[in-house]
Each structure stands twice: as C-alpha cells, then as structure tokens.
Design an enzyme around this catalytic site. Structure first.
Site, PDB file in Angstrom:
ATOM      1  N   ASP A   1      -0.563   3.601  -7.019  1.00 46.16           N
ATOM      2  CA  ASP A   1      -1.289   2.326  -7.026  1.00 46.16           C
ATOM      3  C   ASP A   1      -2.655   2.465  -7.704  1.00 46.16           C
ATOM      4  O   ASP A   1      -3.389   3.429  -7.450  1.00 46.16           O
ATOM      5  CB  ASP A   1      -1.531   1.849  -5.598  1.00 46.16           C
ATOM      6  CG  ASP A   1      -0.250   1.600  -4.819  1.00 46.16           C
ATOM      7  OD1 ASP A   1       0.738   2.320  -5.045  1.00 46.16           O
ATOM      8  OD2 ASP A   1      -0.254   0.707  -3.961  1.00 46.16           O
TER       9      ASP A   1
ATOM     10  N   HIS B   1      -4.520  -0.879  -8.477  1.00 46.81           N
ATOM     11  CA  HIS B   1      -5.151  -2.061  -7.881  1.00 46.81           C
ATOM     12  C   HIS B   1      -6.438  -2.498  -8.582  1.00 46.81           C
ATOM     13  O   HIS B   1      -7.480  -2.686  -7.961  1.00 46.81           O
ATOM     14  CB  HIS B   1      -5.420  -1.813  -6.403  1.00 46.81           C
ATOM     15  CG  HIS B   1      -4.203  -1.997  -5.542  1.00 46.81           C
ATOM     16  ND1 HIS B   1      -3.488  -3.171  -5.505  1.00 46.81           N
ATOM     17  CD2 HIS B   1      -3.566  -1.136  -4.708  1.00 46.81           C
ATOM     18  CE1 HIS B   1      -2.461  -3.034  -4.673  1.00 46.81           C
ATOM     19  NE2 HIS B   1      -2.474  -1.811  -4.181  1.00 46.81           N
TER      20      HIS B   1
ATOM     21  N   ASP C   1       1.798  -1.616  -8.809  1.00 41.52           N
ATOM     22  CA  ASP C   1       0.562  -2.106  -8.191  1.00 41.52           C
ATOM     23  C   ASP C   1      -0.644  -1.861  -9.092  1.00 41.52           C
ATOM     24  O   ASP C   1      -1.586  -1.141  -8.754  1.00 41.52           O
ATOM     25  CB  ASP C   1       0.354  -1.500  -6.796  1.00 41.52           C
ATOM     26  CG  ASP C   1       1.101  -2.277  -5.720  1.00 41.52           C
ATOM     27  OD1 ASP C   1       1.973  -3.091  -6.075  1.00 41.52           O
ATOM     28  OD2 ASP C   1       0.816  -2.069  -4.526  1.00 41.52           O
TER      29      ASP C   1
ATOM     30  N   ASN D   1       5.078  -4.078  -5.605  1.00 39.18           N
ATOM     31  CA  ASN D   1       5.199  -5.341  -4.872  1.00 39.18           C
ATOM     32  C   ASN D   1       4.089  -6.325  -5.241  1.00 39.18           C
ATOM     33  O   ASN D   1       4.263  -7.541  -5.113  1.00 39.18           O
ATOM     34  CB  ASN D   1       5.218  -5.099  -3.363  1.00 39.18           C
ATOM     35  CG  ASN D   1       3.919  -4.530  -2.839  1.00 39.18           C
ATOM     36  OD1 ASN D   1       3.493  -3.460  -3.265  1.00 39.18           O
ATOM     37  ND2 ASN D   1       3.289  -5.219  -1.903  1.00 39.18           N
ATOM     38  N   HIS D   2       2.953  -5.837  -5.755  1.00 38.68           N
ATOM     39  CA  HIS D   2       1.873  -6.746  -6.146  1.00 38.68           C
ATOM     40  C   HIS D   2       2.101  -7.378  -7.514  1.00 38.68           C
ATOM     41  O   HIS D   2       1.363  -8.306  -7.874  1.00 38.68           O
ATOM     42  CB  HIS D   2       0.522  -6.032  -6.089  1.00 38.68           C
ATOM     43  CG  HIS D   2      -0.032  -5.985  -4.707  1.00 38.68           C
ATOM     44  ND1 HIS D   2      -0.941  -6.897  -4.230  1.00 38.68           N
ATOM     45  CD2 HIS D   2       0.237  -5.148  -3.679  1.00 38.68           C
ATOM     46  CE1 HIS D   2      -1.222  -6.622  -2.967  1.00 38.68           C
ATOM     47  NE2 HIS D   2      -0.518  -5.563  -2.610  1.00 38.68           N
TER      48      HIS D   2
ATOM     49  N   HIS E   1       8.286   2.261  -6.551  1.00 42.32           N
ATOM     50  CA  HIS E   1       7.062   1.890  -5.844  1.00 42.32           C
ATOM     51  C   HIS E   1       7.203   2.053  -4.339  1.00 42.32           C
ATOM     52  O   HIS E   1       6.402   2.735  -3.696  1.00 42.32           O
ATOM     53  CB  HIS E   1       6.656   0.458  -6.172  1.00 42.32           C
ATOM     54  CG  HIS E   1       5.378   0.056  -5.510  1.00 42.32           C
ATOM     55  ND1 HIS E   1       4.159   0.580  -5.895  1.00 42.32           N
ATOM     56  CD2 HIS E   1       5.113  -0.775  -4.473  1.00 42.32           C
ATOM     57  CE1 HIS E   1       3.209   0.077  -5.120  1.00 42.32           C
ATOM     58  NE2 HIS E   1       3.767  -0.741  -4.247  1.00 42.32           N
TER      59      HIS E   1
ATOM     60  N   HIS F   1       2.828   2.736  -2.789  1.00 48.61           N
ATOM     61  CA  HIS F   1       2.911   1.579  -1.890  1.00 48.61           C
ATOM     62  C   HIS F   1       2.017   1.660  -0.653  1.00 48.61           C
ATOM     63  O   HIS F   1       1.666   0.635  -0.085  1.00 48.61           O
ATOM     64  CB  HIS F   1       4.376   1.393  -1.478  1.00 48.61           C
ATOM     65  CG  HIS F   1       4.677   0.093  -0.787  1.00 48.61           C
ATOM     66  ND1 HIS F   1       4.080  -1.112  -1.125  1.00 48.61           N
ATOM     67  CD2 HIS F   1       5.541  -0.196   0.230  1.00 48.61           C
ATOM     68  CE1 HIS F   1       4.574  -2.075  -0.357  1.00 48.61           C
ATOM     69  NE2 HIS F   1       5.449  -1.547   0.480  1.00 48.61           N
TER      70      HIS F   1
END
Length: 413
Positions: free
Chosen positions: A84, A86, A113, A145-146, A197, A303
């Site tokens: 991730d 972000h 992500d 998932n994002h 992920h 994740h």
C-alpha cells in the site's frame, strides 16, 4: 527544491514515452507539491495530457489477464514487490530511488492501494501509470480495494481529484475509475510467488435456475455455509469478471471482492470476513493447500497497515512494514505495507510512526524474500486532508454496502 517552475508537461509526438519524460513527470509533481496549491496542478499537467496517459495505460491494462504470469525474467536480476502507498507520493519517489528505477533487469509488482488517505493519490497513480506505459513488461500494477468507487468516495480520492481539476474534475475522476477497473487482480512471479492485494479467495457459487418458462426465469443463488466454502482455483480466478466499479460482496462474482478484501487468520479454514463485511478470513491450512497445489513458495499480500493489525489477534504488528503471518511446510504468507508514518493526517501522537517496507526477490528462483524497511520522507509538504479522518471508519471496517456500485457499467466520460 528548486523554486523555478517547470514547464507544463506535453504529450510526446507519436505517443511513445521516454525515460526522461517519466522522470520529468515525477519532478514536476514533486515540485508542485511544495510550491503550488492543489487547484493549480492542471497548469503543469493539462487535462489533454492526463487523457492521453490514462487512455494509453488503460489499453495496456485491459489486455492483461486477471492473474498476470510474470515469466519473462531471463534478463531480470530482481523483482521488487511494493504494498500500500495511499497517496504518499514522496515516500514512493524515495522508494523508487532507493531501490532503483524500473529497467530491463529490475521488475516491479505493485500490490494496490495507490490512492486515498494521503494528499497526492492522483499524482501517485499517474506516476505508476507512466512507468507502466514506458515498461509494460517490467512494471505490473495490481488492483487494491481502494481502487474502487466506494472507497475513493469515502477516503478522499474523489474529493482530491475534484479539488485539483475543478470543472474538469468529474471527467478526470471517471477516467481514473475506468482505469481502476482494468487493473489485474493478482500475479504469479516465476511460477513461485503469488501476489494479490488481499489474498486468497473462495470457489464461486454457481447459479441455479429455478423456473419453467423463459419469461419468468429467475436465478437463485444459494449462499453456502462457512463450513462448505472451498478454496478457489487459479482457473476460477482467471474466469472472474473484474470490470466492476465495486467488487460484489454477494452473488456469483465473489472472487474480485475476496482477492481485494480478504485477510489471513490463525484459525484454520475459510470463514466470512465479518469485520470488513466483504471477503474472507483464511487460515494457515488454506495457505498450505494453495502453496502446495500450485508448487508455490510464497504468498505476498498487502491490505493491512498498523491500524488494522492493532485489532488482529495472533498476527504480528506492522511497525516495520511487513509481517510473516503463516509459516507452513510449503512456504510462507507475507504481508507488506509501504506507507510509512501512516496515516498522513492523524495528529502526531495518534499516528503509528511505522516504517514502510518493500520486498526484493532475487534471481534465479525469486522465492527468497529480502525485506527492506524505510522511514517516511520528512518534512512533508503542507497539505489539507480530503476526507474526514477524525470520524471516518478505520481500516475499511463496517462498510456501507448500500453505497457500493457492483454492476459492471463503464463510467461515462
């Protein structure tokens, strides 16, 4: 950081990106993060250039299979696996410099992500798309998932894009959503390492037709009891429909949601991931079964950051950016998280001050992971959050399923 503004990015004649173009894009984004308000980003990256980059990347991504097999590694000395990010652009730029940029003997697999929470999700995603366009067989971008309509509407990316591109913001956001739908779900590296992920997935429930006439035909799905759920196969993963804005939590197309949202557990077997409201929990026995069946040595997933792991029983924390969650006879299950000092906007005393990490897999078999932890780049440019970080749900828990768009309609431009 130089104070002289760079020239606006232009799309190259003929559309072929170069190494210099990609490095120029990264420098441009880094400069703008320090020197321009977010709404001025189009002065450096005009919408027409954004459109060209996303369209070119979209065509490449949509040709890739759900699980990309990364086997053309004869000239590759190492594969870097990243978790991730972000929207923490500056940490991504550090990671690329620290590890070495993608090249013919260095391959990258990004585990999803890229956006939400951090202030530079758009720039982060576009940097990665530019590397994908430049080196499509050395850079692999998987979906997290994002990378979905639901998460981006709740955790800041949608608002970030609207802020940066103003009256063109909805157009830019829709184009990003369309690109998200094309991201592959998983990869297998050199036949030895599976990455995704969230992780593993169940065998799908097949529909049963229960009516006599064509006019009144209905399809009924019988949801299995947890005890009857079976681990899915790679063939089933290949057949799943990934082109959805929000992966379904019910019905016959559960594999995308499982791959993006599931978590490991120390409890044997498969069970519903009740804390998240979507996906699965799987135990060490499932990890062993999957590794053994496909003659793999590693599962590398992401994740879960330090906030998620704080609530998990029996699993390691994320202080150093990685954990080994299952150590079974056939190999290991690893979680990797690449966003240090996370989350960005939390008050200093409430942030986890965690390190980020990445994994290097070296030739010839690419199955012996080398972990590299790193600190966050400091100071960060001043930025305002694009989501209500004080009140928003932590770690994607307790999802509002009514807000999810699980059809497979392409977003309009």
């Amino acid at each position: 950081m130089e104070t002289v503004p760079p020239s606006p990015i232009t799309w190259p004649d003929g559309g072929a990106l170069t190494n210099d173009w990609v490095h120029g894009l990264m420098s441009c984004f880094e400069w703008s993060s320090w020197n321009l308000p977010p709404s001025q980003l189009p002065s450096l990256l005009p919408v027409n250039v954004f459109d060209s980059l996303v369209l070119t990347a979209h065509k490449i991504l949509h040709k890739e299979r759900n699980c990309v097999h990364i086997d053309d590694l004869d000239s590759v000395s190492n594969v870097v696996v990243v978790g991730d990010i972000h929207g923490q652009l500056h940490d991504l730029l550090f990671l690329l410099k620290d590890t070495g940029f993608p090249c013919q003997n260095r391959c990258y697999v990004f585990n999803g992500d890229y956006v939400d929470r951090g202030a530079w999700g758009l720039e982060t995603f576009l940097v990665l798309l530019s590397w994908k366009v430049l080196m499509p067989d050395r850079v692999y971008l998987l979906r997290g998932n994002h990378e979905s309509k639901y998460c981006t509407s709740m955790y800041g990316f949608e608002k970030e894009v609207l802020t940066k591109y103003g009256d063109k913001g909805k157009h830019v956001y829709r184009k990003c959503l369309g690109c998200f739908e094309g991201l592959p779900l998983a990869s297998i590296i050199s036949g030895r390492v599976y990455t995704a992920h969230g992780g593993l997935f169940r065998s799908p429930v097949l529909p049963k037709r229960t009516t006599r006439g064509k006019k009144n035909r209905r399809v009924v799905l019988l949801e299995p009891e947890p005890s009857s759920m079976k681990l899915g196969t790679l063939d089933e993963l290949m057949q799943a429909r990934r082109s959805v804005l929000d992966p379904p939590w019910e019905g016959s197309n559960l594999i995308p949601g499982d791959v993006l949202w599931s978590d490991p557990s120390m409890t044997p077997g498969l069970s519903p991931n009740e804390q998240r409201g979507i996906g699965l929990l799987w135990g060490p026995d499932c990890t062993e079964d999957f590794l053994k069946k496909y003659e793999l040595k590693l599962i590398i997933r992401s994740h879960e950051g330090p906030d998620a792991r704080e609530k998990r029983t029996g699993l390691g924390g994320m202080d150093n950016g990685y954990t080994i969650d299952h150590n079974v006879e056939s190999g290991k299950l690893i979680t990797i998280f690449s966003a240090p000092d996370y989350p960005q906007f939390q008050a200093t005393e409430e942030r986890y001050k965690n390190k980020g990490a990445y994994i290097i897999l070296q030739a010839p078999d690419f199955s012996d992971p080398q972990f590299h932890s790193f600190e966050a780049v400091k100071p960060r440019p001043k930025a305002h959050p694009y989501y209500d970080f004080e009140n928003v749900i932590d770690s994607d828990d307790e999802m509002d399923k009514s807000a999810m768009d699980t059809n497979n309609e392409q977003p309009n431009s």
